[in-house]
Structure formats: C-alpha cells, structure tokens
Design a protein around this motif. Structure first.
Motif, short mmCIF file in Angstrom:
data_model
loop_
_atom_site.label_atom_id
_atom_site.label_comp_id
_atom_site.label_asym_id
_atom_site.label_seq_id
_atom_site.Cartn_x
_atom_site.Cartn_y
_atom_site.Cartn_z
N GLU A 34 11.39 -0.10 -13.87
CA GLU A 34 11.31 -0.59 -15.42
C GLU A 34 10.54 -0.09 -16.05
O GLU A 34 9.64 0.71 -16.36
CB GLU A 34 10.72 -2.24 -14.72
N LYS A 36 10.28 0.33 -21.08
CA LYS A 36 10.82 -0.32 -22.79
C LYS A 36 11.04 1.26 -23.52
O LYS A 36 10.18 2.20 -23.54
CB LYS A 36 9.18 -1.23 -23.22
N TRP A 84 18.90 -5.03 -19.68
CA TRP A 84 18.38 -4.64 -20.27
C TRP A 84 18.00 -5.76 -21.31
O TRP A 84 18.59 -7.63 -21.33
CB TRP A 84 19.67 -4.01 -21.68
N ASP A 87 12.44 -8.35 -27.09
CA ASP A 87 11.61 -8.76 -27.29
C ASP A 87 10.87 -11.03 -28.06
O ASP A 87 10.78 -11.27 -27.03
CB ASP A 87 10.66 -8.18 -28.16
N LYS A 101 12.69 -1.98 -28.77
CA LYS A 101 12.10 -2.37 -28.53
C LYS A 101 12.80 -3.64 -27.52
O LYS A 101 12.46 -4.27 -26.65
CB LYS A 101 12.18 -4.12 -29.70
N TYR A 103 13.53 -3.87 -23.10
CA TYR A 103 13.18 -4.02 -21.88
C TYR A 103 13.94 -3.52 -20.83
O TYR A 103 15.49 -3.61 -21.49
CB TYR A 103 12.20 -5.40 -22.04
N TRP A 104 14.12 -2.58 -20.00
CA TRP A 104 14.93 -2.61 -19.36
C TRP A 104 14.55 -2.24 -17.79
O TRP A 104 13.45 -2.55 -17.72
CB TRP A 104 15.85 -1.05 -19.33
#
Length: 213
Positions: A34, A36, A84, A87, A101, A103-104
């Motif tokens: 994980e 960003k 996915w 923010d 921005k 997150y994954w």
C-alpha cells in the motif's frame, strides 16, 4: 500438467460483460503493498508493482526448488489489481480527482496453497536474491469484498467515470446502494498492459461494493 489460469477458471470475477452485473465475491488472499501517489508518476507505485511481481513469480517458480509448498499446483500469475481511495472523502470513481492524492493498495492474487507462514518464507528468499527490493513492504492480505456490482471497462483509465455512471444506474434500478467506505473500496483489475496497449484498447474490471437499500 495444465496450468490454472484464474482469468479463465473464474470468468465471473475476471471477465465480466460490458454491462453492469452483480457478483458476490468470496474472500481472496493477495500479496499487497500500500502507498500514496499518482500511479503514472509515483516511484513508490512502480516500486510496489516490482515487489508484487518479484514475490508472485518466486512463488510460481518454487516448483523448481527444494522448498515447494504443500499442495503446490502450476498456475498463471493473476493480473495486477488495485484498491483506490482519496484524501478528503472515499474515492467513488465518479470523477477524475487529483491523482497525486490517491491512496492505494496494489495487489496480485495468491494461489490457495500459499499460507501466511509460507508467504513470509518467500519474502525472506526474495530479500536475499533481490536485496534492492524492499520486500518488507509486502503484506499477506485477505480481502473480504462481498456483494458488488462490476463492469468491464474498455478504454482509457480517465474515461472510467462513464462506466461507473452505468454501474450507478444499475444499482438504482436494482435497489442497491454503493457501499464504498473505509474498508470497502473502488476496485480495479488490470487485464491489459498499458505499456503495450493503446489507451482505447485497455480492458479494466471496475468493481464497487454494494448493499441493499
């Protein structure tokens, strides 16, 4: 020996139609990293993908070594997948937002014979063979996705909101609500290599968790 190809064996999971359909996804184990950032420019994302494939192919090629796991079967390494979110609010796929921005959780499915213990063993082996790769970032991750609506999106990733709009209309007509939250995510499965495929020919499974109204 015939290799198990998950895409062919589980077509309901990997080869949906170009129209929205409902699916109840069982718990599936993955190797996952994980992070960003924009997947198109982020070194962190590219490094994550490298880690995933290094571990995945080490597991696949364990048939050649002395430490073949119990229950091993030959298989085709499954496709790259991604969860996915954003923010300020959970990413709903309806629009293109600031990709920096994102997150994954980037991940590849693990074959059923891989236990958490064997997974850690493989990580140690990869760390020795490829010290330039930070395998400590890799996690054994079981995703319990459950009830979802999915579609086969054909074309550029930037055009995905068009397919998501179809999914949302399907949900409305079938009395479902999109249930993206802090543990159920916008999910993509990448069936095409963007380095070798024109944007208009890309095939991506888009999957959203749902619940009944």
């Amino acid at each position: 020996m015939v290799k198990l190809d998950y895409k062919k064996e589980y077509k309901d999971l990997y080869m949906p139609k170009g129209i929205p359909t409902f699916i109840d996804v069982p718990p599936i184990a993955y190797v996952m990293v994980e992070g960003k950032g924009n997947p198109n420019t982020s070194k962190e994302y590219q490094a994550a993908v490298g880690i995933l494939y290094a571990i995945s192919y080490a597991i696949k090629m364990s048939k050649m070594g002395k430490n073949q796991p119990v229950g091993y079967f030959d298989y085709v390494v499954p496709p790259l997948e991604g969860l996915w979110w954003g923010d300020d609010e959970y990413f709903d796929g309806k629009r293109i937002v600031d990709k920096d921005k994102f997150y994954w959780k980037s991940m590849i499915r693990l074959p059923e014979f891989v236990t958490p213990e064997y997974f850690e063993q493989v990580k140690k082996e990869v760390a020795i063979k490829k010290p330039e790769i930070d395998v400590s970032l890799a996690q054994y991750f079981v995703y319990e996705e459950g009830q979802c609506v999915q579609i086969m999106h054909k074309g550029s990733y930037d055009d995905e909101p068009e397919s998501v709009a179809k999914m949302n209309q399907y949900m409305k007509e079938h009395n479902y609500i999109c249930d993206i939250n802090n543990h159920r995510y916008h999910h993509e499965i990448y069936l095409s290599d963007p380095r070798r495929c024109k944007p208009e020919n890309l095939k991506t499974v888009i999957r959203h968790p749902v619940r009944k109204k």
